[in-house]
Write an enzyme that holds these catalytic residues in place. Structure first.
Site, PDB file in Angstrom:
ATOM      1  N   ARG A 104       0.830  -1.214   0.000  1.00 56.31           N
ATOM      2  CA  ARG A 104       0.000   0.000   0.000  1.00 56.31           C
ATOM      3  C   ARG A 104       0.868   1.270   0.000  1.00 56.31           C
ATOM      4  O   ARG A 104       0.524   2.272  -0.616  1.00 56.31           O
ATOM      5  CB  ARG A 104      -0.897  -0.035   1.238  1.00 56.31           C
ATOM      6  CG  ARG A 104      -1.814   1.143   1.336  1.00 56.31           C
ATOM      7  CD  ARG A 104      -3.233   0.748   1.295  1.00 56.31           C
ATOM      8  NE  ARG A 104      -4.076   1.938   1.320  1.00 56.31           N
ATOM      9  CZ  ARG A 104      -5.351   1.936   1.028  1.00 56.31           C
ATOM     10  NH1 ARG A 104      -5.942   0.825   0.684  1.00 56.31           N
ATOM     11  NH2 ARG A 104      -6.058   3.043   1.064  1.00 56.31           N
ATOM     12  N   ASN A 127     -11.702  16.961   1.471  1.00 59.05           N
ATOM     13  CA  ASN A 127     -12.634  15.880   1.153  1.00 59.05           C
ATOM     14  C   ASN A 127     -14.053  16.352   1.421  1.00 59.05           C
ATOM     15  O   ASN A 127     -14.316  17.040   2.403  1.00 59.05           O
ATOM     16  CB  ASN A 127     -12.330  14.667   2.046  1.00 59.05           C
ATOM     17  CG  ASN A 127     -13.343  13.544   1.877  1.00 59.05           C
ATOM     18  OD1 ASN A 127     -13.587  13.078   0.760  1.00 59.05           O
ATOM     19  ND2 ASN A 127     -13.951  13.122   2.971  1.00 59.05           N
ATOM     20  N   THR A 128     -14.964  15.959   0.541  1.00 61.85           N
ATOM     21  CA  THR A 128     -16.378  16.201   0.831  1.00 61.85           C
ATOM     22  C   THR A 128     -16.993  14.889   1.292  1.00 61.85           C
ATOM     23  O   THR A 128     -16.857  13.847   0.646  1.00 61.85           O
ATOM     24  CB  THR A 128     -17.126  16.811  -0.376  1.00 61.85           C
ATOM     25  OG1 THR A 128     -18.490  16.991   0.000  1.00 61.85           O
ATOM     26  CG2 THR A 128     -17.024  15.982  -1.639  1.00 61.85           C
ATOM     27  N   HIS A 129     -17.655  14.961   2.443  1.00 62.45           N
ATOM     28  CA  HIS A 129     -18.233  13.765   3.064  1.00 62.45           C
ATOM     29  C   HIS A 129     -19.740  13.951   3.208  1.00 62.45           C
ATOM     30  O   HIS A 129     -20.211  15.040   3.564  1.00 62.45           O
ATOM     31  CB  HIS A 129     -17.600  13.512   4.433  1.00 62.45           C
ATOM     32  CG  HIS A 129     -18.173  12.308   5.107  1.00 62.45           C
ATOM     33  ND1 HIS A 129     -17.964  11.031   4.637  1.00 62.45           N
ATOM     34  CD2 HIS A 129     -18.975  12.187   6.194  1.00 62.45           C
ATOM     35  CE1 HIS A 129     -18.619  10.175   5.403  1.00 62.45           C
ATOM     36  NE2 HIS A 129     -19.231  10.851   6.353  1.00 62.45           N
ATOM     37  N   ALA A 165      -4.655  12.119   8.978  1.00 65.42           N
ATOM     38  CA  ALA A 165      -4.360  10.687   8.949  1.00 65.42           C
ATOM     39  C   ALA A 165      -5.533   9.819   9.395  1.00 65.42           C
ATOM     40  O   ALA A 165      -5.513   8.598   9.227  1.00 65.42           O
ATOM     41  CB  ALA A 165      -3.125  10.396   9.805  1.00 65.42           C
TER      42      ALA A 165
HETATM   43  C1  GAR Z   1     -20.340  11.973  -2.390  1.00 70.14           C
HETATM   44  O1  GAR Z   1     -21.635  12.093  -1.878  1.00 70.14           O
HETATM   45  C2  GAR Z   1     -19.326  11.932  -1.269  1.00 70.14           C
HETATM   46  O2  GAR Z   1     -19.731  12.584  -0.125  1.00 70.14           O
HETATM   47  C3  GAR Z   1     -19.207  10.467  -1.020  1.00 70.14           C
HETATM   48  O3  GAR Z   1     -19.271   9.873  -2.271  1.00 70.14           O
HETATM   49  C4  GAR Z   1     -20.134  10.632  -3.093  1.00 70.14           C
HETATM   50  C5  GAR Z   1     -19.501  10.768  -4.463  1.00 70.14           C
HETATM   51  O4  GAR Z   1     -20.432  11.194  -5.394  1.00 70.14           O
HETATM   52  N1  GAR Z   1     -17.985  10.188  -0.345  1.00 70.14           N
HETATM   53  C6  GAR Z   1     -17.864   9.267   0.599  1.00 70.14           C
HETATM   54  O5  GAR Z   1     -18.751   8.543   0.940  1.00 70.14           O
HETATM   55  C7  GAR Z   1     -16.486   9.150   1.187  1.00 70.14           C
HETATM   56  N2  GAR Z   1     -16.570   9.000   2.597  1.00 70.14           N
HETATM   57  P1  GAR Z   1     -19.982  11.619  -6.849  1.00 70.14           P
HETATM   58  O6  GAR Z   1     -19.029  10.549  -7.385  1.00 70.14           O
HETATM   59  O7  GAR Z   1     -21.262  11.651  -7.634  1.00 70.14           O
HETATM   60  O8  GAR Z   1     -19.326  12.963  -6.756  1.00 70.14           O
END
Ligand code: GAR
Length: 201
Positions: free
Chosen positions: A66, A108-110, A143
């Protein structure tokens, strides 16, 4: 000067698409210079290609360890000299090499209101818990798993008849608006991080 964005994805790329649309306006102040993924054959890569944005794929399974994947991913991203690296549905945790290069400018968007429901099933976990309000969180990556300093949050109601799909989609709509607004503000105005407190002047 226009800020350089590298966007990392693993899936459909609707957040990427929203960023690409925003970047079409020169006043937005940013350009997506590359899109990276941890897998082939995803819709987000097609969105990038259709927009004429260079793409790369860096798969964990192509490396014996990894940490070697982490180095390769870092090299791919660094090649594009990003001002900001955006995880928009990128479902891999980066390692110490990547963070040494990009911590403080990797966001990051969560799809939940952190610190509730971290991980890859934010909407499902929120539904299962029975919360009435959930949402989306934009945060710096450290991290941990979705533990870094928070840039912005938006609340989204959970409705009585929601399924995982309907809730996921309602969150995504708010999430995209938030991502576009805050990435724009960050590249135009800069930001500071003091401890856990993020300020955009
Ligand atoms: C988003 O809603 C994001 O928050 C989530 O994946 C989706 C991607 O959508 N991320 C996670 O769950 C990570 N923890 P997209 O590919 O349509 O932009």
């Amino acid at each position: 000067m226009t800020a350089r964005l590298v966007v990392l994805i693993s899936g459909t790329g609707s957040n990427l698409q929203a960023l690409l649309q925003a970047c079409a306006d020169p006043a937005y102040g940013a350009t997506v210079v590359a899109v990276g993924a941890d897998r082939d054959g995803i819709a987000g890569l097609e969105i990038a290609a259709a927009a004429g944005v260079p793409t790369f794929v860096c798969r964990v399974r192509d490396f014996p360890q990894r940490s070697e994947w982490d180095r390769a991913l870092t090299d791919h991203v660094a090649r594009y000299r990003p001002d900001l690296v955006i995880s928009a549905g990128f479902l891999k945790l980066v390692g110490e090499h990547f963070l040494a290069a990009f911590e403080g400018r990797y966001i990051n968007t969560h799809n939940a209101l952190l610190p509730a429901f971290p991980g890859i099933h934010g909407p499902r976990d929120a539904l299962a818990y029975g919360v009435k309000i959930t949402g989306a969180t934009l945060h710096f990556v450290d991290a941990g798993v979705d533990t870094g300093p928070i840039i912005a949050q938006v609340a989204v109601p959970v409705l009585d008849d929601d399924t995982e799909e309907t809730l996921t989609e309602r969150i995504k709509q708010a999430e995209r608006r938030q991502l576009v607004e805050y990435v724009g503000r960050m590249v135009r105005e800069g930001w500071t991080i003091q401890g856990r407190k993020v300020t955009i002047p």
